[in-house]
Design a protein around this motif. Structure first.
Motif, PDB file in Angstrom:
ATOM      1  N   TYR A  26     -49.530 -26.577 -26.041  1.00  0.00           N
ATOM      2  CA  TYR A  26     -49.008 -25.464 -25.261  1.00  0.00           C
ATOM      3  C   TYR A  26     -47.681 -24.975 -25.842  1.00  0.00           C
ATOM      4  N   HIS A  27     -47.378 -23.692 -25.641  1.00  0.00           N
ATOM      5  CA  HIS A  27     -46.080 -23.151 -26.040  1.00  0.00           C
ATOM      6  C   HIS A  27     -45.154 -23.219 -24.828  1.00  0.00           C
ATOM      7  N   VAL A  28     -44.022 -23.934 -24.961  1.00  0.00           N
ATOM      8  CA  VAL A  28     -43.144 -24.226 -23.829  1.00  0.00           C
ATOM      9  C   VAL A  28     -41.799 -23.523 -23.979  1.00  0.00           C
ATOM     10  N   THR A  29     -41.366 -22.863 -22.897  1.00  0.00           N
ATOM     11  CA  THR A  29     -40.033 -22.263 -22.813  1.00  0.00           C
ATOM     12  C   THR A  29     -39.293 -22.927 -21.666  1.00  0.00           C
ATOM     13  N   VAL A  30     -38.031 -23.282 -21.889  1.00  0.00           N
ATOM     14  CA  VAL A  30     -37.239 -23.959 -20.859  1.00  0.00           C
ATOM     15  C   VAL A  30     -36.083 -23.063 -20.425  1.00  0.00           C
ATOM     16  N   ALA A  31     -35.906 -22.923 -19.101  1.00  0.00           N
ATOM     17  CA  ALA A  31     -34.764 -22.203 -18.531  1.00  0.00           C
ATOM     18  C   ALA A  31     -34.000 -23.181 -17.650  1.00  0.00           C
ATOM     19  N   ASN A  32     -32.685 -23.312 -17.900  1.00  0.00           N
ATOM     20  CA  ASN A  32     -31.877 -24.301 -17.177  1.00  0.00           C
ATOM     21  C   ASN A  32     -31.089 -23.725 -16.002  1.00  0.00           C
ATOM     22  N   SER A  33     -31.285 -22.448 -15.701  1.00  0.00           N
ATOM     23  CA  SER A  33     -30.593 -21.830 -14.562  1.00  0.00           C
ATOM     24  C   SER A  33     -31.457 -20.726 -13.981  1.00  0.00           C
ATOM     25  N   GLY A  34     -31.106 -20.295 -12.775  1.00  0.00           N
ATOM     26  CA  GLY A  34     -31.853 -19.227 -12.138  1.00  0.00           C
ATOM     27  C   GLY A  34     -31.719 -17.911 -12.891  1.00  0.00           C
ATOM     28  N   LYS A  35     -30.513 -17.617 -13.346  1.00  0.00           N
ATOM     29  CA  LYS A  35     -30.272 -16.371 -14.080  1.00  0.00           C
ATOM     30  C   LYS A  35     -31.087 -16.337 -15.362  1.00  0.00           C
ATOM     31  N   GLU A  36     -31.084 -17.455 -16.093  1.00  0.00           N
ATOM     32  CA  GLU A  36     -31.851 -17.538 -17.337  1.00  0.00           C
ATOM     33  C   GLU A  36     -33.342 -17.406 -17.056  1.00  0.00           C
ATOM     34  N   ALA A  37     -33.793 -17.990 -15.941  1.00  0.00           N
ATOM     35  CA  ALA A  37     -35.213 -17.933 -15.588  1.00  0.00           C
ATOM     36  C   ALA A  37     -35.657 -16.503 -15.306  1.00  0.00           C
ATOM     37  N   ILE A  38     -34.848 -15.756 -14.544  1.00  0.00           N
ATOM     38  CA  ILE A  38     -35.201 -14.373 -14.207  1.00  0.00           C
ATOM     39  C   ILE A  38     -35.283 -13.512 -15.465  1.00  0.00           C
ATOM     40  N   ASN A  39     -34.302 -13.670 -16.367  1.00  0.00           N
ATOM     41  CA  ASN A  39     -34.322 -12.903 -17.615  1.00  0.00           C
ATOM     42  C   ASN A  39     -35.556 -13.241 -18.450  1.00  0.00           C
ATOM     43  N   THR A  40     -35.922 -14.521 -18.482  1.00  0.00           N
ATOM     44  CA  THR A  40     -37.086 -14.966 -19.266  1.00  0.00           C
ATOM     45  C   THR A  40     -38.378 -14.408 -18.682  1.00  0.00           C
ATOM     46  N   ILE A  41     -38.494 -14.455 -17.339  1.00  0.00           N
ATOM     47  CA  ILE A  41     -39.695 -13.944 -16.657  1.00  0.00           C
ATOM     48  C   ILE A  41     -39.840 -12.448 -16.900  1.00  0.00           C
ATOM     49  N   ASN A  42     -38.715 -11.716 -16.940  1.00  0.00           N
ATOM     50  CA  ASN A  42     -38.759 -10.266 -17.142  1.00  0.00           C
ATOM     51  C   ASN A  42     -39.182  -9.886 -18.555  1.00  0.00           C
ATOM     52  N   MET A  43     -38.960 -10.780 -19.515  1.00  0.00           N
ATOM     53  CA  MET A  43     -39.204 -10.439 -20.918  1.00  0.00           C
ATOM     54  C   MET A  43     -40.497 -11.012 -21.482  1.00  0.00           C
ATOM     55  N   GLN A  44     -41.026 -12.091 -20.880  1.00  0.00           N
ATOM     56  CA  GLN A  44     -42.192 -12.743 -21.469  1.00  0.00           C
ATOM     57  C   GLN A  44     -43.319 -12.904 -20.452  1.00  0.00           C
ATOM     58  N   ASN A  45     -44.500 -13.145 -20.982  1.00  0.00           N
ATOM     59  CA  ASN A  45     -45.660 -13.412 -20.134  1.00  0.00           C
ATOM     60  C   ASN A  45     -45.964 -14.909 -20.148  1.00  0.00           C
ATOM     61  N   PHE A  46     -46.267 -15.454 -18.981  1.00  0.00           N
ATOM     62  CA  PHE A  46     -46.546 -16.894 -18.879  1.00  0.00           C
ATOM     63  C   PHE A  46     -47.831 -17.139 -18.101  1.00  0.00           C
ATOM     64  N   HIS A  47     -48.485 -18.240 -18.443  1.00  0.00           N
ATOM     65  CA  HIS A  47     -49.704 -18.645 -17.738  1.00  0.00           C
ATOM     66  C   HIS A  47     -49.391 -19.641 -16.623  1.00  0.00           C
ATOM     67  N   LEU A  48     -48.297 -20.376 -16.801  1.00  0.00           N
ATOM     68  CA  LEU A  48     -47.896 -21.374 -15.808  1.00  0.00           C
ATOM     69  C   LEU A  48     -46.380 -21.502 -15.796  1.00  0.00           C
ATOM     70  N   ALA A  49     -45.810 -21.596 -14.596  1.00  0.00           N
ATOM     71  CA  ALA A  49     -44.374 -21.845 -14.447  1.00  0.00           C
ATOM     72  C   ALA A  49     -44.187 -23.069 -13.557  1.00  0.00           C
ATOM     73  N   MET A  50     -43.314 -23.977 -13.996  1.00  0.00           N
ATOM     74  CA  MET A  50     -42.969 -25.158 -13.210  1.00  0.00           C
ATOM     75  C   MET A  50     -41.524 -24.988 -12.761  1.00  0.00           C
ATOM     76  N   ILE A  51     -41.328 -24.879 -11.436  1.00  0.00           N
ATOM     77  CA  ILE A  51     -40.037 -24.451 -10.902  1.00  0.00           C
ATOM     78  C   ILE A  51     -39.418 -25.546 -10.044  1.00  0.00           C
ATOM     79  N   ASP A  52     -38.190 -25.935 -10.390  1.00  0.00           N
ATOM     80  CA  ASP A  52     -37.453 -26.878  -9.551  1.00  0.00           C
ATOM     81  C   ASP A  52     -37.025 -26.154  -8.274  1.00  0.00           C
ATOM     82  N   ILE A  53     -37.172 -26.816  -7.132  1.00  0.00           N
ATOM     83  CA  ILE A  53     -36.887 -26.165  -5.852  1.00  0.00           C
ATOM     84  C   ILE A  53     -35.393 -25.926  -5.649  1.00  0.00           C
ATOM     85  N   LYS A  54     -34.554 -26.733  -6.312  1.00  0.00           N
ATOM     86  CA  LYS A  54     -33.106 -26.605  -6.128  1.00  0.00           C
ATOM     87  C   LYS A  54     -32.406 -26.454  -7.473  1.00  0.00           C
TER      88      LYS A  54
END
Length: 486
Positions: A26-54
């Motif tokens: 699998y091709h894996v992208t890691v985001a370590n913050s909420g801001k980074e995650a939002i920017n990544t989601i806006n720019m790329q397409n993903f089949h699965l996201a694993m999201i920490d609740i906090k």
């Protein structure tokens, strides 16, 4: 290539998943913050996201909502600690496909969940839900609320969490409980149900926990209880609000420690039973009225599913009718458009249980006479314009007695005519049909006298019970257990 997004502020978690999933191709992208995650989601397409609740700068649920808006087809897994399980369940309601608990103890199981989620598409999931529903007799229909409920039930079925099902009497709480059992990993184990309001306290205690020989008069031998028999399976506690406070204390202990003792026993026993509880009463209201333990409610209400009443899913009535005809091997019969319209306009305060009774009655009367069930084969309560009053509704003003009395007298006359017709019939008599007619008659008589007493007392159930010379418990039984549409 399959793209996976890991959203977690712990770098060790990101590195762990990056190594584990990259090794699997699998091709894996890691985001370590909420801001980074939002920017990544806006720019790329993903089949699965694993999201920490906090996350330090974001809430996992907020990120989940943004993900579903931007990438509706992207699967989502929420990562949570045990203390935030209820939040994870909320995430499922918002569109998450699964949740996993930290720390990750079983890596093989974790890999299996990810692979299964990526391999199964939406069509496969829906197909499996339909198959399980058909197997358990659960009719999903087209109602949006019901479909969302079944999807939620399917998602939490494989989690080892306690489920609380609320809904009016006759909505099919046990059928939903069986669906959850069949969709779970316990499907090969026992599913056992018990009505907590149907047994006296001492009998219910023995039924649930078992007893030792000589524990009480009549205990001539040791007996296993349902927690022991249903070990590794599912135990369905119907009408749990009716359990006495003493039983509630014992249930709380089982939920907290997974231990119980037989009546008269000295040694605690372990159980791995999954509990699904149900109640037609609102347990939060029961807590306010000091009728139900608050601590037990919180233990039961890990996941709460509320079944909509039939009057709020009337578009499903034709499908339910067809299913019931098929179930009773009466596919040669059909309801006329006028009869179906009457059923869809009726309020069904007895819900599916009441619908079953009406269909059974119509089949019984029509069999051998016609293939089309017209309004003549429906009870007068469906064809009458008399106001329908919900069992939960307090009567603040009396129903007009002349209208109701006339309606009841008409029902009596119709019933007598039908029985006389059977009596005069020279052909063989279907005695089971006669017994069924007597049972239906008994239900209607009970309904009529209870209604009359409630009219007289302006909805005061205690006074109505006194007027009928029965206990309030018996009155509740007549209102809630017999499908009465008061």
């Amino acid at each position: 290539m399959t793209n996976i997004l890991i959203i977690d502020d712990e770098h060790e978690i990101g590195n762990f998943f990056s190594h584990l999933l990259t090794r699997k191709g699998y091709h894996v992208t890691v985001a370590n913050s909420g801001k980074e995650a939002i920017n990544t989601i806006n720019m790329q397409n993903f089949h699965l996201a694993m999201i920490d609740i906090k996350l330090p700068d974001a809430n996992g649920l907020t990120l989940l909502k943004h993900l579903k808006r931007q990438l509706p087809t992207c699967k989502a897994i929420i990562m949570t600690g045990f203390s935030t399980i209820k939040t994870a369940v909320e995430a499922i309601k918002l569109g998450a496909d699964n949740y996993i608990e930290k720390p990750f103890d079983n890596i093989d199981e974790l890999e299996g969940k990810i692979d299964e989620l990526l391999e199964n598409n939406v069509t496969d999931t829906k197909k499996e839900i339909v198959q399980l529903a058909k197997k358990t007799g659960l009719i999903i229909g087209t109602n949006t609320s019901m479909n969302e409920l079944i999807t939620m039930a399917y998602k939490i079925a494989q989690k080892n969490v306690t489920v609380l099902i609320e809904g009016e009497t006759g909505t099919g709480k046990e059928v939903l409980a069986r669906f959850i059992h069949q969709a779970s990993n316990r499907t090969e184990q026992s599913f056992i149900g018990v009505n907590c309001g149907a047994l006296a306290e001492s009998l219910l205690e023995s039924e649930l926990f078992g007893h030792e020989k000589g524990a009480f008069t009549g205990a001539s031998q040791q007996r296993k209880g349902l927690f022991e028999i249903a070990n590794n399976g599912t135990l369905f506690l119907d009408e749990v609000a009716e359990a006495s406070h003493a039983i509630q204390v014992k249930l709380l202990r089982v939920l907290e420690t997974r231990e119980f003792m037989r009546v008269g026993g000295n040694s605690p026993m372990q159980t791995n039973t999954r509990i699904i509880a149900a109640s037609h009463a609102n347990l939060y209201e029961a807590v306010k009225q000091k009728k139900f333990r608050e601590d037990l409610l919180y233990r039961l209400d890990v996941v709460k599913l509320e079944i909509p009443p039939l009057r709020k899913r009337k578009e499903d009535i034709p499908l339910l009718v067809h299913h019931l005809l098929d179930k009773q091997n009466s596919n040669h019969l059909r309801f006329s458009d006028e009869a179906m319209s009457l059923m869809q306009n009726y309020e069904w305060f007895g819900n599916i249980r009441e619908l079953v009774n009406v269909i059974t009655r119509a089949i019984t009367l029509a069999d051998g006479e016609t293939t089309i069930i017209t309004p003549n084969y429906l009870p007068i309560k469906l064809t009458s314009t008399i106001e329908q009053v919900s069992p939960s509704q307090n009567l603040k003003s009396p129903i007009k007695s002349t209208a109701y009395d006339h309606d009841f007298e008409a029902y009596l006359n119709q019933w007598v005519m039908e029985i006389l017709q059977m009596w005069k019939n020279d052909s063989n008599v279907d005695f089971e049909e006669i017994l069924n007619q007597i049972k239906l008659f008994e239900d209607q008589i009970g309904k009529a006298f209870v209604t009359k007493a409630l009219r007289k007392t302006l909805g005061n159930r205690k006074e109505a019970a006194k007027h009928l010379k029965i206990s309030t418990r018996k009155l509740r039984y007549l209102l809630n257990e017999k499908g009465t549409d008061l």
